[in-house]
Design a protein around this motif. Sequence first.
Motif, PDB file in Angstrom:
ATOM      1  N   ASP A 111       0.913   4.362 -21.019  1.00 15.00           N
ATOM      2  CA  ASP A 111       1.330   3.175 -20.285  1.00 15.00           C
ATOM      3  C   ASP A 111       0.979   3.302 -18.812  1.00 15.00           C
ATOM      4  O   ASP A 111       0.988   4.403 -18.237  1.00 15.00           O
ATOM      5  N   GLY A 112       0.674   2.156 -18.197  1.00 15.79           N
ATOM      6  CA  GLY A 112       0.345   2.144 -16.780  1.00 15.79           C
ATOM      7  C   GLY A 112       1.515   1.700 -15.921  1.00 15.79           C
ATOM      8  O   GLY A 112       2.665   1.643 -16.360  1.00 15.79           O
ATOM      9  N   TYR A 113       1.204   1.340 -14.696  1.00 14.51           N
ATOM     10  CA  TYR A 113       2.223   0.941 -13.723  1.00 14.51           C
ATOM     11  C   TYR A 113       2.602  -0.532 -13.870  1.00 14.51           C
ATOM     12  O   TYR A 113       1.740  -1.413 -13.870  1.00 14.51           O
ATOM     13  N   HIS A 114       3.872  -0.817 -13.996  1.00  7.54           N
ATOM     14  CA  HIS A 114       4.467  -2.121 -13.676  1.00  7.54           C
ATOM     15  C   HIS A 114       4.394  -2.247 -12.152  1.00  7.54           C
ATOM     16  O   HIS A 114       4.284  -1.248 -11.436  1.00  7.54           O
ATOM     17  N   ILE A 115       4.455  -3.457 -11.606  1.00  6.40           N
ATOM     18  CA  ILE A 115       4.295  -3.599 -10.161  1.00  6.40           C
ATOM     19  C   ILE A 115       5.408  -2.890  -9.392  1.00  6.40           C
ATOM     20  O   ILE A 115       5.184  -2.364  -8.297  1.00  6.40           O
ATOM     21  N   ALA A 124       4.734  -0.043  -6.664  1.00 12.82           N
ATOM     22  CA  ALA A 124       5.289  -0.081  -5.310  1.00 12.82           C
ATOM     23  C   ALA A 124       6.017   1.218  -4.984  1.00 12.82           C
ATOM     24  O   ALA A 124       5.854   1.791  -3.898  1.00 12.82           O
ATOM     25  N   GLN A 125       6.831   1.678  -5.942  1.00 15.52           N
ATOM     26  CA  GLN A 125       7.560   2.927  -5.727  1.00 15.52           C
ATOM     27  C   GLN A 125       6.596   4.094  -5.582  1.00 15.52           C
ATOM     28  O   GLN A 125       6.750   4.947  -4.703  1.00 15.52           O
ATOM     29  N   ALA A 126       5.572   4.139  -6.442  1.00 17.31           N
ATOM     30  CA  ALA A 126       4.586   5.220  -6.367  1.00 17.31           C
ATOM     31  C   ALA A 126       3.819   5.167  -5.052  1.00 17.31           C
ATOM     32  O   ALA A 126       3.517   6.213  -4.451  1.00 17.31           O
ATOM     33  N   MET A 127       3.521   3.971  -4.579  1.00 18.55           N
ATOM     34  CA  MET A 127       2.815   3.838  -3.309  1.00 18.55           C
ATOM     35  C   MET A 127       3.651   4.399  -2.159  1.00 18.55           C
ATOM     36  O   MET A 127       3.147   5.115  -1.285  1.00 18.55           O
ATOM     37  N   ILE A 157       6.753  -1.413   2.195  1.00 21.34           N
ATOM     38  CA  ILE A 157       5.410  -1.606   1.654  1.00 21.34           C
ATOM     39  C   ILE A 157       4.390  -1.654   2.788  1.00 21.34           C
ATOM     40  O   ILE A 157       3.295  -1.066   2.700  1.00 21.34           O
ATOM     41  N   GLU A 158       4.733  -2.350   3.870  1.00 20.90           N
ATOM     42  CA  GLU A 158       3.831  -2.417   5.024  1.00 20.90           C
ATOM     43  C   GLU A 158       3.515  -1.022   5.572  1.00 20.90           C
ATOM     44  O   GLU A 158       2.393  -0.763   6.018  1.00 20.90           O
ATOM     45  N   GLU A 159       4.477  -0.155   5.521  1.00 21.01           N
ATOM     46  CA  GLU A 159       4.271   1.209   6.009  1.00 21.01           C
ATOM     47  C   GLU A 159       3.405   2.025   5.046  1.00 21.01           C
ATOM     48  O   GLU A 159       2.560   2.820   5.466  1.00 21.01           O
ATOM     49  N   ALA A 160       3.581   1.802   3.741  1.00 16.56           N
ATOM     50  CA  ALA A 160       2.883   2.617   2.742  1.00 16.56           C
ATOM     51  C   ALA A 160       1.469   2.130   2.458  1.00 16.56           C
ATOM     52  O   ALA A 160       0.570   2.937   2.183  1.00 16.56           O
ATOM     53  N   TRP A 161       1.245   0.820   2.515  1.00 12.46           N
ATOM     54  CA  TRP A 161      -0.031   0.232   2.090  1.00 12.46           C
ATOM     55  C   TRP A 161      -1.243   0.833   2.809  1.00 12.46           C
ATOM     56  O   TRP A 161      -2.251   1.192   2.169  1.00 12.46           O
ATOM     57  N   PRO A 162      -1.229   0.964   4.147  1.00  9.38           N
ATOM     58  CA  PRO A 162      -2.432   1.460   4.841  1.00  9.38           C
ATOM     59  C   PRO A 162      -2.738   2.938   4.564  1.00  9.38           C
ATOM     60  O   PRO A 162      -3.818   3.413   4.950  1.00  9.38           O
ATOM     61  N   LYS A 163      -1.823   3.669   3.942  1.00  7.29           N
ATOM     62  CA  LYS A 163      -2.060   5.089   3.675  1.00  7.29           C
ATOM     63  C   LYS A 163      -2.937   5.311   2.447  1.00  7.29           C
ATOM     64  O   LYS A 163      -3.327   6.445   2.150  1.00  7.29           O
TER      65      LYS A 163
END
Length: 760
Positions: free
Chosen positions: A442-446, A450-453, A478-484
């Motif tokens: 199984d893959g990621y639910h959104i 998000a949690q994994a990100m 999310i804004e903090e994690a996304w650019p990483k």
Amino acid sequence: MSDKLDKLPEESGPSGGWGSMRGIARVFGDSWPSPDVLRELERQNKPGGLMCSSCAFPKPANYHPFEFCENGAKATLWEMTKSRHTPEFWDDHTVSDLMDWSDHELEKTGRLTAPMRYDRATDRYVEVSWDEAFSEIGSILKGLPKQEVVFYSSGHAGLEASYLWALMARAYGNNNLPQSSNMCHETTSVGLKKVIGSSVGTVLWEDLEETDCYFFFGQNPGTNSPRFLHPLKAAKDRGAKIVTFNPVKEQGLVSFVDPQNIRDMATGRETIISDQYHQLKAGSDIAALTGLCKAVIEEDEKAQAQGRSAIIDWDFLKEHAVNYDGFLTFCRTTPWDKITEECGLSEAELRQAADVYIHAEKVIGVYGMGLTQHAHGATNIGMLVNFLALRGNIGRKGAGCCPVRGHSNVQGQRTVGIAEKAKLIPMDKLRELYGFEPPQEDGYHIVDAAQAMMEGKVSAMFSLGGNLVRALPDSERIEEAWPKQKLTVMISTKLNRSHLYPGEVAYILPCLSRSEKDEQETGNQYVSVEDSFSKIHGSLGKSAPASDKLKSELAITCGIAKAACDPNPKLQWDEWVKDYSVVRDLIEATYPDDFRGFNARMNEPGGFWRGNPAHDRIWKTESGKLEFTTPSKLNALGFEDKPGRFRMITMRSNDQFNTTIYGYSDRFRGIEGTRDVLLMNKIDMADLGLEHGDPVVVHGDMDDGVARRKTGLKVITFELPRGTVGGYYPECNLLVPVGLNDELSKTPGSKGVPVRIEKA
């Protein structure tokens, strides 16, 4: 603004009517669309025409002269703007410059015209060629751990592109295929399937024409599916009853003036939609439904004691249902005072609503995200099914369960394989057709993604449409994690907030809109979508593309796949771009029961139905029967009430579609010129020492160790139940914890968020 706030909320007036005309005219003036827009609107939602890119409400076989609604028109006007966001825009702007721009202002820069890559040295996006983009994206993907790459889709792309998007992910090596339904109606896909064996609603258009009663729970047709107002008006004209349960008094379920009726427009004659409108506390639908069922059970016992006909359809229960004895006992033993305390409605009000149900012959239960977006959203759905099943109102003409979906192809994308759960996919068919071993994990639910990100476990995010940075819960985190991330790739038509948080390598890949010609080697291409009633429709764009450098969503998908996936003679990415009918043949080969005769049937008036066993009282559940749900509590919240804690619901305005903001007019609620407001009961305001227009700070109150804080809001008096407050989505997403989600489907609990409020 202070003077304007003093006047809010303004008088809203009925849904439809001249208000709709003015709303469309305002967006027309704001977007200055191509002259082709009038032709596209005339073709909208008709056989062989353009299928609306807004909501997924069904398209009737017997259509009106104009088969679009206010919000559908706004969506078409917005995407057909003459404004262009060319790479030269970045000569005068940096990404940092745009951080203070509103979502509305970002989209008003116009249609994207060329593929662009983020240049970190200058903090700007710069134009690149498609070959350069595909080559670098493919090269990076080949070097990443496969389980750290996520392939998200927004619910817009047609069935053809969606099928290939899912195929690409699996050929690459994972099932990380979250979709926008994860944030809204995944609760339906999981919860409804558990109790009736179908992940979609059971009604068809003919049922709307036959029913004599609607019960609405947490759905707002005036804003989210305005074309629904026409069959509701028709029902009222033939004497049907409509009963509504919603914390917010939504104008679409109060009154309606038909814009296509000359007499109504000339005289202002309104159709009163709801015979009863019950404003219950946020998250208390379980209690209200318990009260309705309790009243039905008590009336049945009286009828039988007096020798009258039974109220409950016992024959249906005995033949088609299981576990109902336990539910009946639960209802009998739950005291009325507990029910009324939880939902805020009186016993008399609930009995009054139940009386309508008892005397109706054919009942449709309609629901939206007011039921699904809760920590116990699946229980909400189970309770609605219980209520309908008591009188056999599922699987017969004029009756059934009617979830109203959001994005135009959100349901269809699931049908053709965009799903993170391996068991939902015919892996044997993929193996047979394409000669590779599909991943079984199984893959990621959104929510998982998000949690994994946030934990640094996602290296790349691909977005087939959408604006995830804005749409996800816990948006500040999310804004903090996304650019990483090492790579972010956004397939988009316009600039949005997510583009302002580029990964280490970031691409914006511009695509055609649905209204535009999609010229390939075999000519202009049809795409197809599935509506909320499981009907499939073809859609053909005829307007000129916004730029000759745009590619279709399908062509972009194939370009990425060819660069990223291992060579395989059965994966003919280049050939599939030439002729989309070949892709439809592949869909039919993979899902033969759903898509028999796909190409031949695609433009049937009203769409072709892919079938639904529950509609015919065939229950694909574990027991083989409809399964009753007995709740463990009387609300759907993921937290307990306590002094000073409010239940916040996030809401969309009349002037938006998902994260797309067309303007600042929420006329159905009387909120004009601003979105930076918190709606609150006047007694609750007085208890906190607040006055209308006061600036407030809203704090998240989840007790999970994360500080969440929303500033910049002003409180306004609004007709809401005590203890319930409302704020706009997506601005209030930062207050929604990523861990607050439905226990079965993981759908975020955005309609029941714990908050505290203080004066700023």
